[in-house]
Design a protein around this motif. Structure first.
Motif, short mmCIF file in Angstrom:
data_model
loop_
_atom_site.label_atom_id
_atom_site.label_comp_id
_atom_site.label_asym_id
_atom_site.label_seq_id
_atom_site.Cartn_x
_atom_site.Cartn_y
_atom_site.Cartn_z
N THR A 13 -0.51 32.71 95.29
CA THR A 13 -1.77 32.86 96.01
C THR A 13 -2.94 32.81 95.04
O THR A 13 -2.80 33.12 93.85
CB THR A 13 -1.81 34.21 96.76
N LEU A 14 -4.11 32.46 95.57
CA LEU A 14 -5.33 32.49 94.76
C LEU A 14 -5.89 33.91 94.79
O LEU A 14 -6.96 34.18 95.34
CB LEU A 14 -6.36 31.50 95.30
N THR A 15 -5.14 34.81 94.16
CA THR A 15 -5.54 36.22 94.13
C THR A 15 -5.49 36.73 92.70
O THR A 15 -4.76 36.22 91.85
CB THR A 15 -4.60 37.09 94.98
N LEU A 16 -6.27 37.78 92.45
CA LEU A 16 -6.31 38.37 91.13
C LEU A 16 -4.95 38.95 90.75
O LEU A 16 -4.53 38.88 89.59
CB LEU A 16 -7.38 39.46 91.09
N ASP A 17 -4.24 39.50 91.72
CA ASP A 17 -2.92 40.07 91.46
C ASP A 17 -1.96 39.00 90.94
O ASP A 17 -1.25 39.22 89.95
CB ASP A 17 -2.36 40.71 92.73
N TYR A 18 -1.95 37.84 91.59
CA TYR A 18 -1.03 36.78 91.16
C TYR A 18 -1.48 36.17 89.84
O TYR A 18 -0.66 35.93 88.95
CB TYR A 18 -0.92 35.71 92.25
N TYR A 61 -7.08 24.35 99.85
CA TYR A 61 -7.92 25.27 99.09
C TYR A 61 -9.39 24.84 99.17
O TYR A 61 -9.69 23.66 99.36
CB TYR A 61 -7.54 25.29 97.61
N ASP A 65 -13.55 29.46 96.74
CA ASP A 65 -12.58 30.55 96.54
C ASP A 65 -11.97 30.51 95.14
O ASP A 65 -11.72 31.56 94.53
CB ASP A 65 -11.46 30.45 97.58
N TYR A 66 -11.74 29.32 94.64
CA TYR A 66 -11.15 29.14 93.31
C TYR A 66 -12.11 29.66 92.23
O TYR A 66 -11.71 30.46 91.36
CB TYR A 66 -10.86 27.66 93.10
N ASP A 68 -14.56 31.72 92.62
CA ASP A 68 -14.72 33.17 92.80
C ASP A 68 -13.59 33.95 92.16
O ASP A 68 -13.81 35.03 91.59
CB ASP A 68 -14.81 33.50 94.30
N LEU A 69 -12.37 33.41 92.21
CA LEU A 69 -11.23 34.08 91.58
C LEU A 69 -11.45 34.27 90.08
O LEU A 69 -11.16 35.34 89.53
CB LEU A 69 -9.95 33.27 91.83
N GLN A 72 -13.94 37.00 89.47
CA GLN A 72 -13.28 38.30 89.63
C GLN A 72 -12.52 38.68 88.35
O GLN A 72 -12.57 39.83 87.89
CB GLN A 72 -12.30 38.26 90.79
#
Length: 270
Positions: A13-18, A61, A65-66, A68-69, A72
């Protein structure tokens, strides 16, 4: 100093966790310069560059969003470079440049995955290899390497001889050397580096990219290198890097290129 500039989040996922799973693995592997370079075809903003049924099904995508990731991550003091892996597409130079110029990438990778409608590294297209003239495929692949270099739009050429991925290689060394010569002649006149990619060790060819003869030719012509794993999963970050460093040194390399917001600097290879 080690780099790993060619990595993808597309399997997660496009998430900070991943993303953090990748950056943590990079730290454990002693990688000083780490970047994410998602495939450009995934983004709605590249629909005017590359479009075919295989690609269009995988365009989901948005660049907003990319970007912004990464902001972050930087706000959390996570050291990661922002990049993109662009499918080099002949006849689309203006569109590629317009897309690249819109974003503050640390570096941009250009790669060749398609020869017209033939996805050379895709298992879905593997049977095409038996239907096509092998010499023609290689010639047309390296035609694109030449024009990619001549465009001077890209900081790094991804997996320079990806065309060998399924072990379809012409049984004519002179022909191969001719392709290598013209590709490296174009690269030496451009800003484009090449990567030593360990991804090939995980593919049917079971070799690094590029072939040792091609890498030595690059070294003789002064074409800089980076190290990349082309990781699509966190566990592949820094994959087989001791072998990659040895491979580079055996070819005569002593330095790597590094990138940050378009600035480049050579550092010792260790």
């Amino acid at each position: 100093m080690r780099t790993d500039y060619h990595n993808h989040l597309e399997k997660g996922t496009l998430t900070l966790d991943y993303l953090s799973k990748f950056t943590e693995k990079a730290k454990k592997e002693g990688i000083n310069h780490f970047g994410i370079s998602e495939h450009a075809y995934h983004f709605y903003q590249t629909a005017d560059i590359l479009s075919n049924p295989w690609v269009d099904e995988r365009r989901y995508y948005d660049m907003e969003d990319y970007v912004d990731l990464f902001h972050q991550a930087w706000n959390k003091d996570i050291d990661v470079k922002m990049s993109i892996e662009m499918d080099y597409t002949p006849g689309k130079h203006e569109e590629m440049k317009r897309f690249i110029d819109q974003y503050d990438f640390d570096y941009v990778i250009g790669s060749i995955h398609w020869i017209d409608d033939f996805g050379i590294d895709l298992s879905e297209y593997k049977e095409e290899w038996d239907r096509r003239d092998l010499f023609d495929v290689y010639r047309r692949y390296f035609d694109q390497v030449v024009t990619l270099a001549e465009s001077n739009m890209f900081d790094i050429l991804g997996h320079m001889d990806l065309v060998k991925i399924f072990n379809y290689v012409p049984d004519d060394n002179n022909f191969l050397l001719e392709q290598y010569e013209r590709a490296t002649d174009a690269l030496k006149e451009s800003k484009t580096c090449i990567e030593i990619s360990t991804a090939g060790l995980r593919k049917p060819v079971k070799q690094m990219y590029p072939h040792e003869d091609l890498l030595k030719m690059c070294q003789r012509k002064g074409i800089p290198i980076v190290l990349s794993s082309d990781a699509h999963y966190p566990e592949h970050v820094g994959f087989a890097y001791d072998r990659a460093v040895q491979f580079a040194k055996e070819a005569g390399y002593t330095h790597l290129m590094t990138f940050e917001k378009g600035e480049r600097r050579e550092v010792p290879l260790k």
